[in-house]
Design an enzyme around this catalytic site. Structure first.
Site, PDB file in Angstrom:
ATOM      1  N   HIS A   3      -7.278  -5.284  10.175  1.00  0.00           N
ATOM      2  CA  HIS A   3      -7.008  -4.903   8.781  1.00  0.00           C
ATOM      3  C   HIS A   3      -5.927  -5.759   8.207  1.00  0.00           C
ATOM      4  CE1 HIS A   3      -4.662  -0.788   9.231  1.00  0.00           C
ATOM      5  NE2 HIS A   3      -3.799  -1.874   9.458  1.00  0.00           N
ATOM      6  N   GLU A  45      -9.684  -2.300   5.332  1.00  0.00           N
ATOM      7  CA  GLU A  45     -10.278  -1.970   6.668  1.00  0.00           C
ATOM      8  C   GLU A  45     -11.724  -2.675   6.764  1.00  0.00           C
ATOM      9  OE1 GLU A  45      -8.426  -0.149   8.357  1.00  0.00           O
ATOM     10  OE2 GLU A  45      -8.025   1.741   7.949  1.00  0.00           O
ATOM     11  N   ASN A  91      -7.550  -3.187  14.127  1.00  0.00           N
ATOM     12  CA  ASN A  91      -8.826  -3.654  13.751  1.00  0.00           C
ATOM     13  C   ASN A  91      -8.988  -4.611  12.993  1.00  0.00           C
ATOM     14  OD1 ASN A  91      -7.896  -2.397  11.499  1.00  0.00           O
ATOM     15  ND2 ASN A  91      -9.039  -0.683  11.298  1.00  0.00           N
ATOM     16  N   ASP A 128       0.965  -1.236  -0.132  1.00  0.00           N
ATOM     17  CA  ASP A 128      -0.169  -0.109   0.035  1.00  0.00           C
ATOM     18  C   ASP A 128       0.602   1.137   0.019  1.00  0.00           C
ATOM     19  OD1 ASP A 128       0.976  -0.554   2.742  1.00  0.00           O
ATOM     20  OD2 ASP A 128      -1.053  -1.126   3.157  1.00  0.00           O
TER      21      ASP A 128
HETATM   22  C1  F6R Z   1       1.467  -1.790   6.090  1.00  0.00           C
HETATM   23  C2  F6R Z   1       0.293  -2.345   6.247  1.00  0.00           C
HETATM   24  C3  F6R Z   1      -0.384  -2.185   7.329  1.00  0.00           C
HETATM   25  C4  F6R Z   1       0.265  -2.640   8.619  1.00  0.00           C
HETATM   26  C5  F6R Z   1      -0.489  -2.602   9.943  1.00  0.00           C
HETATM   27  C6  F6R Z   1       0.382  -2.803  11.132  1.00  0.00           C
HETATM   28  O1  F6R Z   1       1.980  -1.530   4.828  1.00  0.00           O
HETATM   29  O2  F6R Z   1      -0.326  -2.676   5.244  1.00  0.00           O
HETATM   30  O3  F6R Z   1      -1.676  -3.431   7.473  1.00  0.00           O
HETATM   31  O4  F6R Z   1       0.825  -3.822   8.448  1.00  0.00           O
HETATM   32  O5  F6R Z   1      -1.248  -1.139   9.937  1.00  0.00           O
HETATM   33  O6  F6R Z   1       1.058  -1.581  11.253  1.00  0.00           O
HETATM   34  P1  F6R Z   1       2.347  -1.797  12.459  1.00  0.00           P
HETATM   35  O7  F6R Z   1       3.043  -2.768  12.060  1.00  0.00           O
HETATM   36  O8  F6R Z   1       2.836  -0.286  12.313  1.00  0.00           O
HETATM   37  O9  F6R Z   1       1.540  -2.010  13.657  1.00  0.00           O
END
Ligand code: F6R
Length: 254
Positions: A138, A143, A136, A67
């Site tokens: 995701h 989301e 959450n 992303d």
């Molecule tokens: C990042 C991504 C997100 C993160 C998730 C956890 O490229 O796709 O899904 O993996 O938000 O983020 P952290 O590792 O910062 O807790």
């Protein structure tokens, strides 16, 4: 599904790096799907160390990131392009023409999503996808929703995600509201998947992903339907899991 519960974030990162390194040794022209965020940082550091000490060769590897924030140029230090350069790419021998992230500056996000999907297909699909998980539940920036979004698409970030990611910005107001993310189908098409999580604040999301119903309200729960997923977490992220989970092969490593 395999679940590895490790004693620490460092151990989780070693396990994950070993899987990525093993993939590259077995198939030097592997296509990797990569994540940003704090979870994989130490895994990237270990891979850099293996590259430097043992010559792990990235010269034929292709990468696709999950992303990017919409409206962010690659040279913005908050962008995922920048994050990947700083935390990984500039330390290894990967060819710039083999590195792909969605373009957050594209004028037409539908066309950009289609372009990204075609690029992945042209490279033969993703061999190994690395995922983190949001509080959450995701994955990528898919989301919680009423349906699973299939392919690379524009998303509006959840307030919970904006708040969680504000730690990387001067204030919550500066966190972009929109991103472009691989879809659930894009992720599910990967040959192998590893999902990483550490810390108590991920325990509920991990529980929903592994033990809850498969529902778009907990996007990571779709991984229960993937044919080859390894979930590698530390003991804090495992805090809400029961001792046995149906269909899951559990290994504990301290
Ligand atoms: C990042 C991504 C997100 C993160 C998730 C956890 O490229 O796709 O899904 O993996 O938000 O983020 P952290 O590792 O910062 O807790």
């Amino acid at each position: 599904m395999r679940l590895v519960i490790t004693g620490s974030y460092e151990q989780m990162s070693i396990e994950a790096a070993n899987i990525v390194a093993g993939q590259i040794y077995l198939k030097p022209n592997s296509v990797l799907g990569l994540a940003t965020g704090s979870t994989p940082v130490s895994m990237y550091q270990r891979l850099i160390a293996v590259h430097k000490s043992l010559g792990l060769d990235f010269s034929q590897v292709t990468t696709f990131n999950l992303d990017e924030y919409i409206g962010m140029s690659p040279d913005n230090p908050q962008s995922y392009h920048y994050f990947m350069q700083e935390n990984f790419f500039r330390h290894i021998n990967i060819s710039p023409e083999n590195v792909f992230l969605p373009n957050g500056l594209a004028e037409d996000m539908v066309a950009e999503g289609e372009r990204y999907e075609k690029l992945i297909e042209a490279r033969g699909g993703i061999d190994l996808q690395v995922l983190g998980i949001g509080q959450n539940a995701h994955i990528g920036f898919n989301e919680p929703d009423v349906k699973f979004a299939a392919t690379t698409h524009q998303v509006e970030l959840d307030s919970e995600t904006i708040q969680a990611n504000s730690r990387f910005f001067a204030s919550e107001d500066e966190v972009p509201r929109y991103a472009i993310s691989m879809g659930i189908k894009t992720i599910m098409m990967a040959e192998h998947v590893i999902l990483l999580a550490n810390g108590r604040n991920k325990a509920e999301a991990v529980y929903k992903a592994l033990c809850g119903d498969v529902t778009p309200e907990a996007p990571a729960s779709i991984l229960q339907l993937h044919r080859d997923v390894a979930v590698i977490i530390d003991k804090e992220a495992a805090a809400m899991l029961p001792d046995t989970i149906r269909g899951v092969n559990v290994t504990r490593k301290s």
